[in-house]
Design a protein around this motif. Sequence first.
Motif, PDB file in Angstrom:
ATOM      1  N   GLU A  63      -8.111   8.159  -4.793  1.00  0.00           N
ATOM      2  CA  GLU A  63      -8.387   9.567  -4.513  1.00  0.00           C
ATOM      3  C   GLU A  63      -7.180  10.385  -4.904  1.00  0.00           C
ATOM      4  OE1 GLU A  63      -9.240   9.566  -0.310  1.00  0.00           O
ATOM      5  OE2 GLU A  63     -10.567   7.869  -0.671  1.00  0.00           O
ATOM      6  N   GLU A  64      -7.411  11.672  -4.935  1.00  0.00           N
ATOM      7  CA  GLU A  64      -6.284  12.559  -5.185  1.00  0.00           C
ATOM      8  C   GLU A  64      -5.379  12.543  -3.967  1.00  0.00           C
ATOM      9  OE1 GLU A  64      -6.201  16.809  -7.454  1.00  0.00           O
ATOM     10  OE2 GLU A  64      -8.080  15.727  -7.240  1.00  0.00           O
ATOM     11  N   ARG A  65      -4.108  12.815  -4.174  1.00  0.00           N
ATOM     12  CA  ARG A  65      -3.183  12.895  -3.060  1.00  0.00           C
ATOM     13  C   ARG A  65      -3.672  13.985  -2.097  1.00  0.00           C
ATOM     14  NH1 ARG A  65       1.979  12.326  -1.220  1.00  0.00           N
ATOM     15  NH2 ARG A  65       3.061  10.624  -2.228  1.00  0.00           N
ATOM     16  N   ALA A  66      -3.915  13.609  -0.827  1.00  0.00           N
ATOM     17  CA  ALA A  66      -4.471  14.586   0.110  1.00  0.00           C
ATOM     18  C   ALA A  66      -3.391  15.521   0.633  1.00  0.00           C
ATOM     19  CB  ALA A  66      -5.148  13.861   1.266  1.00  0.00           C
ATOM     20  N   ALA A  67      -2.201  14.980   0.870  1.00  0.00           N
ATOM     21  CA  ALA A  67      -1.136  15.807   1.447  1.00  0.00           C
ATOM     22  C   ALA A  67       0.189  15.454   0.799  1.00  0.00           C
ATOM     23  CB  ALA A  67      -1.047  15.564   2.955  1.00  0.00           C
ATOM     24  N   GLY A  68       1.120  16.372   0.816  1.00  0.00           N
ATOM     25  CA  GLY A  68       2.422  16.119   0.205  1.00  0.00           C
ATOM     26  C   GLY A  68       2.301  16.081  -1.301  1.00  0.00           C
ATOM     27  N   GLU A  69       3.419  15.785  -1.979  1.00  0.00           N
ATOM     28  CA  GLU A  69       3.334  15.751  -3.434  1.00  0.00           C
ATOM     29  C   GLU A  69       3.881  14.445  -3.978  1.00  0.00           C
ATOM     30  OE1 GLU A  69       7.359  18.435  -3.981  1.00  0.00           O
ATOM     31  OE2 GLU A  69       5.361  19.354  -4.051  1.00  0.00           O
ATOM     32  N   LEU A 126       0.857  -1.185   0.000  1.00  0.00           N
ATOM     33  CA  LEU A 126       0.000   0.000   0.000  1.00  0.00           C
ATOM     34  C   LEU A 126       0.892   1.234   0.000  1.00  0.00           C
ATOM     35  CD1 LEU A 126      -3.033   0.956   0.478  1.00  0.00           C
ATOM     36  CD2 LEU A 126      -2.411   1.122   2.879  1.00  0.00           C
ATOM     37  N   ASP A 127       0.481   2.293  -0.702  1.00  0.00           N
ATOM     38  CA  ASP A 127       1.236   3.550  -0.648  1.00  0.00           C
ATOM     39  C   ASP A 127       0.843   4.325   0.600  1.00  0.00           C
ATOM     40  OD1 ASP A 127       2.454   2.938  -2.969  1.00  0.00           O
ATOM     41  OD2 ASP A 127       1.374   4.378  -4.218  1.00  0.00           O
ATOM     42  N   ALA A 128       1.758   5.177   1.045  1.00  0.00           N
ATOM     43  CA  ALA A 128       1.515   5.908   2.280  1.00  0.00           C
ATOM     44  C   ALA A 128       0.626   7.128   2.065  1.00  0.00           C
ATOM     45  CB  ALA A 128       2.844   6.347   2.884  1.00  0.00           C
ATOM     46  N   ASP A 129       0.323   7.460   0.823  1.00  0.00           N
ATOM     47  CA  ASP A 129      -0.304   8.754   0.554  1.00  0.00           C
ATOM     48  C   ASP A 129      -1.833   8.722   0.593  1.00  0.00           C
ATOM     49  OD1 ASP A 129      -0.720   7.295  -1.676  1.00  0.00           O
ATOM     50  OD2 ASP A 129       0.347   8.616  -3.044  1.00  0.00           O
ATOM     51  N   LEU A 130      -2.407   7.574   0.974  1.00  0.00           N
ATOM     52  CA  LEU A 130      -3.867   7.447   1.068  1.00  0.00           C
ATOM     53  C   LEU A 130      -4.576   7.637  -0.269  1.00  0.00           C
ATOM     54  CD1 LEU A 130      -4.921   9.106   4.451  1.00  0.00           C
ATOM     55  CD2 LEU A 130      -5.007   6.695   3.832  1.00  0.00           C
ATOM     56  N   GLN A 131      -3.859   7.453  -1.387  1.00  0.00           N
ATOM     57  CA  GLN A 131      -4.564   7.526  -2.673  1.00  0.00           C
ATOM     58  C   GLN A 131      -5.462   6.306  -2.844  1.00  0.00           C
ATOM     59  OE1 GLN A 131      -1.147   8.942  -5.404  1.00  0.00           O
ATOM     60  NE2 GLN A 131      -2.997   9.935  -6.152  1.00  0.00           N
ATOM     61  N   ASN A 132      -5.039   5.180  -2.263  1.00  0.00           N
ATOM     62  CA  ASN A 132      -5.914   4.015  -2.205  1.00  0.00           C
ATOM     63  C   ASN A 132      -6.408   3.866  -0.773  1.00  0.00           C
ATOM     64  OD1 ASN A 132      -3.548   2.638  -4.335  1.00  0.00           O
ATOM     65  ND2 ASN A 132      -5.664   2.920  -4.949  1.00  0.00           N
ATOM     66  N   PRO A 133      -7.698   3.645  -0.589  1.00  0.00           N
ATOM     67  CA  PRO A 133      -8.239   3.577   0.776  1.00  0.00           C
ATOM     68  C   PRO A 133      -7.806   2.315   1.518  1.00  0.00           C
ATOM     69  CG  PRO A 133      -9.933   3.114  -0.852  1.00  0.00           C
ATOM     70  CD  PRO A 133      -8.721   3.527  -1.622  1.00  0.00           C
ATOM     71  N   PRO A 134      -7.254   2.446   2.722  1.00  0.00           N
ATOM     72  CA  PRO A 134      -6.870   1.270   3.511  1.00  0.00           C
ATOM     73  C   PRO A 134      -8.070   0.375   3.819  1.00  0.00           C
ATOM     74  CG  PRO A 134      -6.217   3.324   4.625  1.00  0.00           C
ATOM     75  CD  PRO A 134      -6.939   3.720   3.404  1.00  0.00           C
TER      76      PRO A 134
END
Length: 313
Positions: free
Chosen positions: A199-205, A95-103
């Motif tokens: 989802e779109e990246r919520a934070a960071g780039e 899983l990526d850390a950026d929450l683009q995919n919902p845990p």
Amino acid sequence: MSAPLVSVIIPVYNEEEGLPSLFARLYPALDALGHSYEIIFINDGSRDRSAALLREQFQQRPDVTRVILLNGNFGQHMAIMAGFERSRGQRIVTLDADLQNPPEDIIKLVAKMDEGYDYIGSIRRLRQDRWWRRKASRAMNWLRERITKVKMTDQGCMMRAYDRTIIDAINHSQEVNTFIPALGFTFARNPVEIEVGHEERAAGESKYSLYKLIRLNFDLMTAFSSMPLQIFSLFGMAISLLSALFFVFLVIRRLIVGPEAEGLFTLFALMFFLIGIALFGIGLLGEYVSRIYEQVRRRPRYLVQAVLEQVQE
Ligand code: UDP
Ligand code: MG
């Protein structure tokens, strides 16, 4: 403590802004799973406060959290490899850390494995990314379909689940520049794909610049197929055949019409085209050679600075 059923592997690189909301959603989602689990965070040499946040989180949930701190930035795929090598679960989820995919969708991946699949790929529902990234990945998907044996609807989505046997094979293969979803796929016996949210990246780039994306796609093509090289030899054969015919034509023309000096610039155009192709070919050859070089040097693929985990009895 016995081995957990599920290992969740999360690479982290400069994600301090997003980590708190990741923790807030990930742990409840996994507690609701109904299976034993572990979460392995790999800090890929972040230069922000990510490592400190991971350390704090480890102290809060040491029962299910493990943190691997790498010694520098080795890239997303090597970070995941470091996680794979230390994972103990029977089913491994990346899983990526950026929450683009919902845990919250992890439960879907894990449940799908009950049906006997050993590789759960994913397709991003309503993908939220820049238009040029969507277009570029469509083009790369098309190319990959044609030159490799890897079948994937959406190669860019990292949220995937693998059975232990696949992870063991990956750990065993010690690849340096690789693309984990494709590598996993080549070892899968019974793969399947499901849809996950995006989802779109919520934070960071995004950590991927255009250049890094191009590099990644070169890895994907050259690591899983030698067809690009074979196309070049076929192309070379076709060109030499054509130029032989052209030579015969010129000889006959010389005898019938007499010597010629026109059409010089057409010849130039032809030349530049062929030189361009030849240069691309040399570059492509270089891609393979550098892969061989990196592989035979046998340097460690990544260096671990420290591992935070509870002592096992
Ligand atoms: N990542 C990493 N090392 C890197 C680049 C990225 O560990 O050198 C991690 C990053 O923290 C994230 C994941 O890999 O968890 C995917 O990165 P990103 O979201 O920037 O990629 P994108 O979604 O834009 O393809
Ligand atoms: Mg992302």
